[in-house]
Design a protein around this motif. Structure first.
Motif, PDB file in Angstrom:
ATOM      1  N   LYS A  67       0.820  -1.223   0.000  1.00 26.63           N
ATOM      2  CA  LYS A  67       0.000   0.000   0.000  1.00 26.63           C
ATOM      3  C   LYS A  67       0.852   1.270   0.000  1.00 26.63           C
ATOM      4  CE  LYS A  67      -4.054  -2.125   2.180  1.00 26.63           C
ATOM      5  NZ  LYS A  67      -3.724  -3.392   2.862  1.00 26.63           N
ATOM      6  N   ILE A  68       2.123   1.151   0.336  1.00 29.16           N
ATOM      7  CA  ILE A  68       3.027   2.296   0.192  1.00 29.16           C
ATOM      8  C   ILE A  68       3.056   2.738  -1.269  1.00 29.16           C
ATOM      9  CG2 ILE A  68       5.460   3.022   0.291  1.00 29.16           C
ATOM     10  CD1 ILE A  68       5.750   1.139   2.734  1.00 29.16           C
ATOM     11  N   VAL A  69       3.137   1.772  -2.163  1.00 28.47           N
ATOM     12  CA  VAL A  69       3.175   2.075  -3.597  1.00 28.47           C
ATOM     13  C   VAL A  69       1.807   2.525  -4.078  1.00 28.47           C
ATOM     14  CG1 VAL A  69       3.881   1.222  -5.855  1.00 28.47           C
ATOM     15  CG2 VAL A  69       4.962   0.321  -3.799  1.00 28.47           C
ATOM     16  N   TYR A 113      -6.369   7.823   3.763  1.00 26.80           N
ATOM     17  CA  TYR A 113      -6.202   7.611   5.201  1.00 26.80           C
ATOM     18  C   TYR A 113      -6.821   6.280   5.621  1.00 26.80           C
ATOM     19  CZ  TYR A 113      -4.416  12.288   6.350  1.00 26.80           C
ATOM     20  OH  TYR A 113      -3.633  13.416   6.457  1.00 26.80           O
ATOM     21  N   GLY A 114      -7.973   5.974   5.058  1.00 26.39           N
ATOM     22  CA  GLY A 114      -8.648   4.725   5.380  1.00 26.39           C
ATOM     23  C   GLY A 114      -7.922   3.501   4.855  1.00 26.39           C
ATOM     24  N   MET A 115      -7.088   3.699   3.866  1.00 24.80           N
ATOM     25  CA  MET A 115      -6.275   2.607   3.340  1.00 24.80           C
ATOM     26  C   MET A 115      -5.020   2.413   4.171  1.00 24.80           C
ATOM     27  SD  MET A 115      -4.448   2.305  -0.412  1.00 24.80           S
ATOM     28  CE  MET A 115      -3.323   3.683  -0.140  1.00 24.80           C
ATOM     29  N   MET A 116      -4.362   3.488   4.548  1.00 21.88           N
ATOM     30  CA  MET A 116      -3.045   3.379   5.170  1.00 21.88           C
ATOM     31  C   MET A 116      -3.103   3.128   6.678  1.00 21.88           C
ATOM     32  SD  MET A 116      -0.965   3.466   2.695  1.00 21.88           S
ATOM     33  CE  MET A 116       0.638   3.636   3.479  1.00 21.88           C
ATOM     34  N   LEU A 117      -3.975   3.790   7.403  1.00 24.59           N
ATOM     35  CA  LEU A 117      -3.948   3.652   8.864  1.00 24.59           C
ATOM     36  C   LEU A 117      -4.469   2.290   9.334  1.00 24.59           C
ATOM     37  CD1 LEU A 117      -3.387   6.701   8.475  1.00 24.59           C
ATOM     38  CD2 LEU A 117      -4.668   7.096  10.593  1.00 24.59           C
ATOM     39  N   ASN A 121      -8.084  -3.053   2.846  1.00 22.29           N
ATOM     40  CA  ASN A 121      -7.973  -3.609   1.491  1.00 22.29           C
ATOM     41  C   ASN A 121      -9.095  -3.109   0.603  1.00 22.29           C
ATOM     42  OD1 ASN A 121      -5.715  -5.077   2.266  1.00 22.29           O
ATOM     43  ND2 ASN A 121      -6.885  -6.939   2.710  1.00 22.29           N
ATOM     44  N   ASP A 122     -10.294  -2.940   1.197  1.00 25.95           N
ATOM     45  CA  ASP A 122     -11.417  -2.413   0.426  1.00 25.95           C
ATOM     46  C   ASP A 122     -11.099  -0.997  -0.065  1.00 25.95           C
ATOM     47  OD1 ASP A 122     -11.443  -1.479   3.059  1.00 25.95           O
ATOM     48  OD2 ASP A 122     -13.589  -1.794   3.370  1.00 25.95           O
ATOM     49  N   ALA A 123     -10.454  -0.208   0.779  1.00 28.54           N
ATOM     50  CA  ALA A 123     -10.064   1.150   0.382  1.00 28.54           C
ATOM     51  C   ALA A 123      -9.019   1.125  -0.719  1.00 28.54           C
ATOM     52  CB  ALA A 123      -9.541   1.919   1.590  1.00 28.54           C
TER      53      ALA A 123
END
Length: 277
Positions: A67-69, A113-117, A121-123
């Motif tokens: 998810k960094i990428v 934000y919802g993906m990284m914190l 996976n859905d985000a």
């Protein structure tokens, strides 16, 4: 002789320049830490200098450090104020989730934000579909282009979240350090990955308050990112960032039975090696 002290000082300085400082005057080398991870890399972002290496070029599964990428690609290719409408495919994505519903509406910034914190996976799928203009495949191609631009030559992604693909979704500790070093050049990236909590605001319903899965934030001096990851195939993974005295370090540990301790030891080792407390 009035100038004798100055003469002696000049002779000493000349000797030091010609022959170097005596052994006792040199700083003692810092002992390298023990690291349990299968692969690890510690990088100084200002020069991309590797300060520690354990199997740094070994091919590994990245899990959700992928998810960094995804974040980097979205920041490069997307518009943060765009409204994203969540698809059924995104809402149905398994494992760690933000809790999206099909038809949800929220900005790309909130989605990131919802993906990284909480590692949603859905985000991640919703981000990929939106930035890829409806094509997840197009977004994945962008991800691989971003990785190559950062200098990652032994990396390939087939999805935006890091769920297992045993053949074609892989990276190395060194490549992840390079990618993250590149990403730290973007202020919005640092702002997101350094956030301990965030309230994700929806246009069609209230908000979801999420917490960062990175336990080093607020516990390790200078910690300012980046991303956790885990699948059974990848083991526990962590890309950790910390900054002290204007010096930014990135520690990558992949398949580690003690990722928090590994990353903390590496970062502390790096700062001590550079003479920073």
């Amino acid at each position: 002789m009035k100038n004798k002290p100055l003469l002696v000082l000049a002779v000493v300085l000349t000797a030091l320049l010609l022959f170097g400082a005596p052994e006792a005057a040199l700083a003692a080398p810092v002992e390298q830490p023990g690291v349990a991870a299968e692969a690890a890399c510690l990088m100084l972002t200002s020069s991309k200098r590797v300060l520690y290496d354990k199997n740094k070029d070994g091919i590994m599964y990245p899990a959700s450090t992928t998810k960094i990428v995804t974040l980097l690609t979205a920041l490069e290719k997307g518009q943060l104020n765009d409204e994203v409408v969540v698809s059924e495919a995104a809402a149905d994505c398994e494992e760690s989730r933000l809790g999206l519903h099909a038809g949800d509406r929220l900005s790309l910034r909130e989605l990131l934000y919802g993906m990284m914190l909480p590692s949603g996976n859905d985000a991640a799928v919703a981000v990929g579909e939106h930035v890829g203009h409806g094509s997840l495949e197009a977004f994945i191609a962008m991800m691989n282009e971003q990785a190559q631009r950062a200098g990652a030559t032994r990396t390939n992604f087939t999805n935006p979240h890091g769920l297992p693909d045993p053949i074609n979704h892989y990276t190395t500790a060194y490549d992840m350090a390079l990618i993250t070093t590149y990403a730290y050049g973007k202020p919005e990236f640092t702002s997101i990955v350094n956030s301990r909590t965030h309230s994700v605001i929806f246009a069609n319903r209230g908000k979801i308050t999420v917490s960062n899965t990175n336990r080093l934030l607020g516990r390790f001096a200078g910690a300012n990112g980046v991303k956790t990851g885990y699948t059974r195939e990848a083991g526990e993974c962590l890309v950790a960032g910390a900054e002290r005295g204007g010096v930014q370090l990135i520690a990558v540990v992949l398949n580690s039975p003690q990722r928090w301790a590994d990353a903390a030891r590496l970062l502390e080792y790096g700062f001590k090696t550079l003479g920073i407390q």
